[in-house]
Design a protein around this motif. Structure first.
Motif, short mmCIF file in Angstrom:
data_model
loop_
_atom_site.label_atom_id
_atom_site.label_comp_id
_atom_site.label_asym_id
_atom_site.label_seq_id
_atom_site.Cartn_x
_atom_site.Cartn_y
_atom_site.Cartn_z
N ASP A 29 0.84 -1.19 0.00
CA ASP A 29 0.00 0.00 0.00
C ASP A 29 0.88 1.24 0.00
O ASP A 29 2.10 1.14 0.03
CB ASP A 29 -0.92 0.01 1.24
N TRP A 30 0.26 2.39 -0.03
CA TRP A 30 1.00 3.64 -0.01
C TRP A 30 0.19 4.66 0.77
O TRP A 30 -1.01 4.51 0.98
CB TRP A 30 1.27 4.15 -1.42
N LEU A 31 0.88 5.71 1.21
CA LEU A 31 0.24 6.83 1.87
C LEU A 31 0.77 8.09 1.23
O LEU A 31 1.98 8.24 1.05
CB LEU A 31 0.55 6.83 3.37
N THR A 32 -0.13 8.98 0.85
CA THR A 32 0.28 10.25 0.28
C THR A 32 -0.54 11.37 0.90
O THR A 32 -1.73 11.21 1.16
CB THR A 32 0.16 10.23 -1.27
N ARG A 33 0.12 12.49 1.17
CA ARG A 33 -0.52 13.68 1.72
C ARG A 33 0.10 14.90 1.06
O ARG A 33 1.31 14.94 0.85
CB ARG A 33 -0.33 13.80 3.24
N ASP A 34 -0.73 15.89 0.73
CA ASP A 34 -0.19 17.08 0.07
C ASP A 34 -0.08 18.28 1.00
O ASP A 34 0.09 19.41 0.55
CB ASP A 34 -0.99 17.43 -1.18
N ALA A 35 -0.15 18.04 2.31
CA ALA A 35 0.04 19.10 3.31
C ALA A 35 0.39 18.45 4.64
O ALA A 35 0.02 17.30 4.89
CB ALA A 35 -1.23 19.93 3.46
N PRO A 36 1.11 19.17 5.51
CA PRO A 36 1.37 18.64 6.85
C PRO A 36 0.06 18.35 7.57
O PRO A 36 -0.97 18.96 7.29
CB PRO A 36 2.15 19.76 7.54
N THR A 37 0.10 17.42 8.52
CA THR A 37 -1.09 17.04 9.28
C THR A 37 -0.90 17.36 10.75
O THR A 37 0.21 17.63 11.20
CB THR A 37 -1.37 15.53 9.14
N GLU A 38 -1.99 17.31 11.49
CA GLU A 38 -1.93 17.40 12.94
C GLU A 38 -1.56 16.03 13.49
O GLU A 38 -1.65 15.03 12.78
CB GLU A 38 -3.30 17.83 13.50
N PHE A 39 -1.18 15.97 14.76
CA PHE A 39 -0.91 14.68 15.38
C PHE A 39 -2.17 13.85 15.41
O PHE A 39 -3.25 14.35 15.71
CB PHE A 39 -0.37 14.84 16.81
N GLU A 40 -2.03 12.57 15.08
CA GLU A 40 -3.12 11.60 15.15
C GLU A 40 -2.68 10.48 16.08
O GLU A 40 -1.52 10.08 16.06
CB GLU A 40 -3.41 10.99 13.78
N THR A 41 -3.60 9.98 16.86
CA THR A 41 -3.34 8.80 17.66
C THR A 41 -3.90 7.62 16.89
O THR A 41 -5.05 7.62 16.47
CB THR A 41 -4.02 8.91 19.04
N LEU A 42 -3.06 6.62 16.66
CA LEU A 42 -3.47 5.47 15.88
C LEU A 42 -2.68 4.24 16.28
O LEU A 42 -1.77 4.32 17.10
CB LEU A 42 -3.32 5.75 14.38
#
Length: 146
Positions: A29-42
């Motif tokens: 799989d892959w993960l892509t984001r086009d902007a910084p994110t906030e902290f997530e708990t996962l």
């Protein structure tokens, strides 16, 4: 190594741009984001993750891991983490390649590993991978091209 990582990112993006014509391998799989994110708990599940572009910060308890393009993460079992993408843009999106680990297969190899070779109880390993990981990822992407 950075050059191999950049080429791998370009190859994956080419495949993603023709998504309807690309059959991705099972477990990849892959993960892509086009902007910084906030902290997530996962919960991180058992995976090998190769950061191809951008950067992220992950906390496991009080331990902080700063990861950037070319770094890898190996997760040995389910782990609660806090994580955020710190470097990503529309022109240079964050991109990582994630391969799920088959724990039953890994556990079956445990008997073949000498007790002296084991180092602690690693939960989350981070760092620069060797050529084998890059070459394996490149092969998985290229073999699945249609």
């Amino acid at each position: 190594m950075i050059q191999k990582t950049a080429k791998l990112a370009e190859g994956l993006e080419r495949r993603l741009s023709r998504r309807s014509k690309w059959t991705k391998p099972d477990g990849l799989d892959w993960l892509t984001r086009d902007a910084p994110t906030e902290f997530e708990t996962l919960i991180y599940t058992p995976v090998v993750c190769l950061i191809l572009r951008g950067s992220k910060t992950t906390f496991l308890g009080d331990r902080r891991y700063v990861l950037q393009a070319g770094d890898s993460i190996i997760v040995s079992h389910d782990l609660p983490v806090r994580s955020r993408i710190t470097e990503a843009s529309k022109d240079q999106p964050y991109l990582s390649l994630v391969a799920r680990l088959d724990l039953s297969e890994l556990q079956s190899l445990e008997d073949e590993i000498s007790r002296e070779a084991k180092v602690g109880d690693a939960e989350l390993l981070c760092g620069r991978p060797g050529d084998a990981l890059h070459d394996g990822a490149h092969g998985a992407i290229c073999r699945s091209a249609r």
